[in-house]
Design a protein around this motif. Sequence first.
Motif, PDB file in Angstrom:
ATOM      1  N   UNK A 125      -5.334  -4.983 -10.085  1.00  0.00           N
ATOM      2  CA  UNK A 125      -5.564  -3.753 -10.830  1.00  0.00           C
ATOM      3  C   UNK A 125      -4.151  -4.088 -11.914  1.00  0.00           C
ATOM      4  N   UNK A 126      -2.786  -4.181 -11.411  1.00  0.00           N
ATOM      5  CA  UNK A 126      -2.015  -4.379 -12.040  1.00  0.00           C
ATOM      6  C   UNK A 126      -1.531  -5.098 -13.132  1.00  0.00           C
ATOM      7  N   UNK A 127      -2.425  -5.915 -12.347  1.00  0.00           N
ATOM      8  CA  UNK A 127      -1.762  -7.508 -13.221  1.00  0.00           C
ATOM      9  C   UNK A 127      -2.917  -7.522 -13.999  1.00  0.00           C
ATOM     10  N   UNK A 128      -4.515  -7.135 -14.222  1.00  0.00           N
ATOM     11  CA  UNK A 128      -5.351  -6.399 -14.923  1.00  0.00           C
ATOM     12  C   UNK A 128      -4.873  -5.667 -16.386  1.00  0.00           C
ATOM     13  N   UNK A 159      -8.884   3.173   3.329  1.00  0.00           N
ATOM     14  CA  UNK A 159      -8.024   3.808   4.258  1.00  0.00           C
ATOM     15  C   UNK A 159      -7.412   3.334   4.328  1.00  0.00           C
ATOM     16  N   UNK A 160      -6.985   2.843   5.275  1.00  0.00           N
ATOM     17  CA  UNK A 160      -6.063   1.700   6.132  1.00  0.00           C
ATOM     18  C   UNK A 160      -6.255   0.354   6.359  1.00  0.00           C
ATOM     19  N   UNK A 161      -6.241  -0.229   5.213  1.00  0.00           N
ATOM     20  CA  UNK A 161      -6.609  -1.452   5.052  1.00  0.00           C
ATOM     21  C   UNK A 161      -5.377  -2.207   4.542  1.00  0.00           C
ATOM     22  N   UNK A 162      -3.863  -2.518   4.950  1.00  0.00           N
ATOM     23  CA  UNK A 162      -2.899  -2.801   3.982  1.00  0.00           C
ATOM     24  C   UNK A 162      -3.625  -3.887   3.076  1.00  0.00           C
ATOM     25  N   UNK A 163      -3.714  -4.984   3.777  1.00  0.00           N
ATOM     26  CA  UNK A 163      -4.470  -6.309   3.324  1.00  0.00           C
ATOM     27  C   UNK A 163      -5.031  -6.342   1.947  1.00  0.00           C
ATOM     28  N   UNK A 164      -5.990  -5.473   1.706  1.00  0.00           N
ATOM     29  CA  UNK A 164      -6.949  -4.686   1.003  1.00  0.00           C
ATOM     30  C   UNK A 164      -6.276  -4.054  -0.538  1.00  0.00           C
ATOM     31  N   UNK A 165      -5.550  -3.155   0.416  1.00  0.00           N
ATOM     32  CA  UNK A 165      -4.607  -2.382  -0.404  1.00  0.00           C
ATOM     33  C   UNK A 165      -3.602  -3.008  -1.639  1.00  0.00           C
ATOM     34  N   UNK A 166      -3.235  -4.416  -1.086  1.00  0.00           N
ATOM     35  CA  UNK A 166      -2.098  -4.718  -1.566  1.00  0.00           C
ATOM     36  C   UNK A 166      -2.646  -5.519  -2.621  1.00  0.00           C
ATOM     37  N   UNK A 167      -3.622  -6.467  -2.537  1.00  0.00           N
ATOM     38  CA  UNK A 167      -4.412  -7.068  -3.000  1.00  0.00           C
ATOM     39  C   UNK A 167      -4.994  -6.266  -4.888  1.00  0.00           C
ATOM     40  N   UNK A 168      -5.480  -4.973  -3.708  1.00  0.00           N
ATOM     41  CA  UNK A 168      -6.150  -4.657  -5.442  1.00  0.00           C
ATOM     42  C   UNK A 168      -4.802  -4.052  -5.792  1.00  0.00           C
ATOM     43  N   UNK A 169      -3.885  -3.375  -5.356  1.00  0.00           N
ATOM     44  CA  UNK A 169      -3.005  -2.936  -6.186  1.00  0.00           C
ATOM     45  C   UNK A 169      -2.647  -4.240  -7.180  1.00  0.00           C
ATOM     46  N   UNK A 179       7.819   0.608  -8.424  1.00  0.00           N
ATOM     47  CA  UNK A 179       7.199   2.806  -8.306  1.00  0.00           C
ATOM     48  C   UNK A 179       5.798   2.539  -8.542  1.00  0.00           C
ATOM     49  N   UNK A 180       5.533   1.490  -9.682  1.00  0.00           N
ATOM     50  CA  UNK A 180       4.052   1.163 -10.167  1.00  0.00           C
ATOM     51  C   UNK A 180       3.164   1.059  -9.233  1.00  0.00           C
ATOM     52  N   UNK A 181       3.783   0.046  -8.878  1.00  0.00           N
ATOM     53  CA  UNK A 181       2.578  -0.664  -7.228  1.00  0.00           C
ATOM     54  C   UNK A 181       2.720   0.582  -5.998  1.00  0.00           C
ATOM     55  N   UNK A 182       4.147   0.812  -5.525  1.00  0.00           N
ATOM     56  CA  UNK A 182       3.502   2.136  -4.837  1.00  0.00           C
ATOM     57  C   UNK A 182       3.184   3.348  -4.663  1.00  0.00           C
ATOM     58  N   UNK A 183       2.750   3.200  -6.336  1.00  0.00           N
ATOM     59  CA  UNK A 183       2.089   4.044  -5.982  1.00  0.00           C
ATOM     60  C   UNK A 183       0.487   3.836  -6.633  1.00  0.00           C
ATOM     61  N   UNK A 184       0.653   2.734  -7.080  1.00  0.00           N
ATOM     62  CA  UNK A 184      -0.990   1.691  -6.804  1.00  0.00           C
ATOM     63  C   UNK A 184      -1.029   1.766  -5.067  1.00  0.00           C
ATOM     64  N   UNK A 185      -0.556   1.419  -4.782  1.00  0.00           N
ATOM     65  CA  UNK A 185      -0.987   1.570  -3.106  1.00  0.00           C
ATOM     66  C   UNK A 185      -1.231   2.896  -2.293  1.00  0.00           C
ATOM     67  N   UNK A 186      -0.817   3.852  -2.731  1.00  0.00           N
ATOM     68  CA  UNK A 186      -1.316   4.626  -2.082  1.00  0.00           C
ATOM     69  C   UNK A 186      -2.314   5.974  -2.591  1.00  0.00           C
ATOM     70  N   UNK A 217       9.763   8.142 -17.608  1.00  0.00           N
ATOM     71  CA  UNK A 217       8.411   8.051 -18.717  1.00  0.00           C
ATOM     72  C   UNK A 217       7.468   7.052 -18.560  1.00  0.00           C
ATOM     73  N   UNK A 218       7.476   6.571 -17.758  1.00  0.00           N
ATOM     74  CA  UNK A 218       6.638   5.677 -17.670  1.00  0.00           C
ATOM     75  C   UNK A 218       6.244   5.225 -15.525  1.00  0.00           C
ATOM     76  N   UNK A 219       7.259   6.141 -14.796  1.00  0.00           N
ATOM     77  CA  UNK A 219       6.989   6.288 -14.089  1.00  0.00           C
ATOM     78  C   UNK A 219       6.590   7.580 -13.352  1.00  0.00           C
ATOM     79  N   UNK A 220       8.182   8.456 -13.241  1.00  0.00           N
ATOM     80  CA  UNK A 220       7.792  10.027 -11.997  1.00  0.00           C
ATOM     81  C   UNK A 220       7.139  10.494 -13.828  1.00  0.00           C
ATOM     82  N   UNK A 221       7.046  11.113 -14.997  1.00  0.00           N
ATOM     83  CA  UNK A 221       6.656  12.005 -15.752  1.00  0.00           C
ATOM     84  C   UNK A 221       4.841  11.462 -15.502  1.00  0.00           C
TER      85      UNK A 221
END
Length: 195
Positions: free
Chosen positions: A158-161, A145-155, A131-138, A71-75
């Motif tokens: 967001x999750x920590x918040x 766009x292609x900013x892996x450091x920024x994507x990881x930091x914001x993911x 799984x949740x972090x993977x979806x956030x990264x997407x 329920x928390x991931x795929x659903x």
Amino acid sequence: MAYLASMVAIMRTSREQWIEQGLTALASGGPDAVRVEALAASLGVSKGGFYGQFADRATLLDEMLDTWERESTSDVRRRVEAQGGDARRKLRQAGALTFSTDRLLPIDLAVREWARRDTDVADRLQRVDEQRMSYLRELFTAILGDQPEEVEARSLMAFSLAIGHHFLAAGHGDQSRTDVLRRASRILESGGSAV
């Protein structure tokens, strides 16, 4: 006659009902509250009905975690993708479905507490969070766009918040928690660099 009524009640109490009642107990009292006798009483059946569905309490707990994980991931992902919209809308919707609902949030918080004392649950929680972090990264990649450091930091932010604000006791002056969370979300969703 009482025996027959008891058998009918046992047959009517599905595996899913036991799991749902177990998740309700977990959310309100942690894993120690998931007791066969208490679940049976809340379902209005004997504990014999439980053993008609599950080999033991450990099996129930495992299936409860399976249900929470699905329920928390795929659903959540399936529902978000079905509703469509841009990545920002999907980001907000995924957060709302996971951390703003009366159903998943209390279970999630109880699982996190349980994981502090049980390594198997901690492993399961890590899998769910990955799984949740993977979806956030997407989603953040679609926004930034292609900013892996920024994507990881914001993911991570967001999750920590989403999780951490439930444990924060501090006030926000003249602002409501809801207003501050909305502002924080807008900052995270903005396309510019956080640096």
